[in-house]
Design an enzyme around this catalytic site. Structure first.
Site, short mmCIF file in Angstrom:
data_model
loop_
_atom_site.label_atom_id
_atom_site.label_comp_id
_atom_site.label_asym_id
_atom_site.label_seq_id
_atom_site.Cartn_x
_atom_site.Cartn_y
_atom_site.Cartn_z
N HIS A 176 -21.22 12.97 86.64
CA HIS A 176 -20.75 14.19 85.98
C HIS A 176 -20.25 15.22 86.99
O HIS A 176 -20.79 15.35 88.09
CB HIS A 176 -21.88 14.83 85.16
CG HIS A 176 -22.12 14.16 83.85
ND1 HIS A 176 -21.14 13.99 82.90
CD2 HIS A 176 -23.26 13.60 83.33
CE1 HIS A 176 -21.65 13.38 81.84
NE2 HIS A 176 -22.92 13.12 82.08
N CYS A 232 -15.67 14.71 85.74
CA CYS A 232 -14.94 15.79 85.06
C CYS A 232 -14.65 16.93 86.03
O CYS A 232 -15.40 17.17 86.98
CB CYS A 232 -15.77 16.33 83.89
SG CYS A 232 -16.10 15.15 82.57
#
Length: 376
Positions: A176, A232
């Site tokens: 992430h 991301c």
């Protein structure tokens, strides 16, 4: 009540250390040398980064968390790790990090597959010695191979330690990524990009300023670093000064992302190039739609596929091939070629929806992406 740790550098290998309150010495997890509080390298440690929430609400990636200081207690560095990183040697070395956030609401299915595939690629396609690759995943039994914030910092410091002309360094991260409000005015959009270690909710995220400080600025003449970041909001997560803004026809311009403050974000003469999963304001996919067999990060898969299909000639051809793979998969989620790398996996999960991310290329200096040969 919070506890403040003292930052210092190892007296032997200069790795960053955090001395617990009341302790007079600390054992380095990299070289096992003991550093006394008054005996650290004379060079000042990097300034402590402050972490703050941006106040945004985004369900596609982990929430922003303010930094929390590690509670007082025994330091893991007081004990020699059972499996220290290999000695820095050879002309090729890599840090490969995959975070799956097991048994949490942020769990990812493809991160471990990404790590296995990337290691296979480096060893079998680009002749990286296995002994010169550090792998950090939650499946590692050695506690110093867990992708915690502390272990990631140590591994990144090891990556550039003693780098010399001719060295080829690789940092791959699958996990992430997020954003938080910029505190020092060096971001054009007002937000720092971050990577989320497995313990980010308690120890905080790793901010682009720190990544730049650890693995970009020390690169000396003749040293080459490639970062492959599958997360991301990762477009400028190395804080490199220039971003290749490419349209769907392959035309491009280099955007100048140097801070208005004049702070230097480049290297010490070396070369740093990053392939990242998406633009700073985009999210990236963890999906089985590309391999048709098992979950992978869309960016890692497209990176490997571009190489296996023979598109690894120039950086421009690589970037175009990666984007085409993701675009084509988004339009048509059936069929496609399964590479020999991915076919080693037999299970996966279904995927529905559109993949909208666009891989990005950033560098410490602009160059002609269609004439510069790609190599690791």
């Amino acid at each position: 009540m919070t506890t403040v740790y003292m930052s210092l550098n190892c007296s032997n290998c200069s790795s960053p250390l955090q001395l617990p309150p009341g302790a007079n010495s600390i054992c380095c997890a990299i070289c096992h040398d003991t550093t006394l509080a008054a005996d650290s390298r004379s060079s000042p440690p990097p300034p402590a980064l402050s972490y703050s929430s941006s106040g945004q609400d985004d369900h596609d990636h982990p929430p922003h968390h303010p930094s929390q200081v590690v509670p007082s207690g025994p330091s893991p560095y007081n004990h020699a790790p059972p499996g220290p990183p290999p000695a820095v040697h050879g002309t090729k070395r890599a840090v490969i990090c995959g975070v799956s956030y097991k048994n949490t609401k942020n769990e990812l299915k493809g991160s471990i597959n990404d790590v296995v595939c990337m290691k296979y690629l480096l060893v079998n396609r680009f002749n990286f010695p296995e002994s010169s690759i550090i792998v950090l995943t939650e499946e590692e039994t050695d506690p110093y191979r867990q992708p915690t914030k502390s272990n990631m910092r140590l591994a990144l410091s090891w990556l550039v330690q003693g780098c010399q002309p001719g060295d080829s360094l690789v940092f791959h991260f699958s996990g992430h990524g997020s954003q938080q409000k910029d505190q020092n005015g060096d971001e054009l959009d007002g937000y720092d990009e971050t990577l989320c270690p497995t313990d980010f909710e308690t120890q905080g995220m790793i901010v682009d300023d720190e990544i730049n400080e650890i693995i970009v600025k020390p690169l000396s003449h003749g040293v080459k670093l490639h970062a492959i970041i599958d997360a991301c909001h990762s477009g400028t997560v190395l804080d490199l000064p220039f971003l290749c803004r490419m349209d769907r026809n392959g035309k491009y311009v280099w955007e100048d992302h140097r801070p208005r403050s004049g702070e230097w974000k480049g290297t010490s003469g070396g070369e740093a190039i990053s392939f990242s999963s998406c633009d700073d304001d985009q999210t990236s996919a963890d999906t089985s739609a590309l391999s048709k067999i098992t979950s992978t990060g869309a960016m890692t898969y497209s990176f490997i596929l571009a190489i296996e299909r023979g598109h690894a000639t120039t950086y421009g051809s690589m970037l175009n091939a990666m984007r085409s793979t993701i675009r084509d998969t988004s339009i048509e989620l059936r069929g496609g070629i399964i590479t020999s790398l991915i076919s080693m996996f037999l299970t996966g999960q279904t995927f529905s929806g559109e993949i909208t991310q666009e891989p990005q290329l950033t560098a410490n200096e602009p160059f002609d992406v269609y004439s510069k040969p790609f190599s690791l």
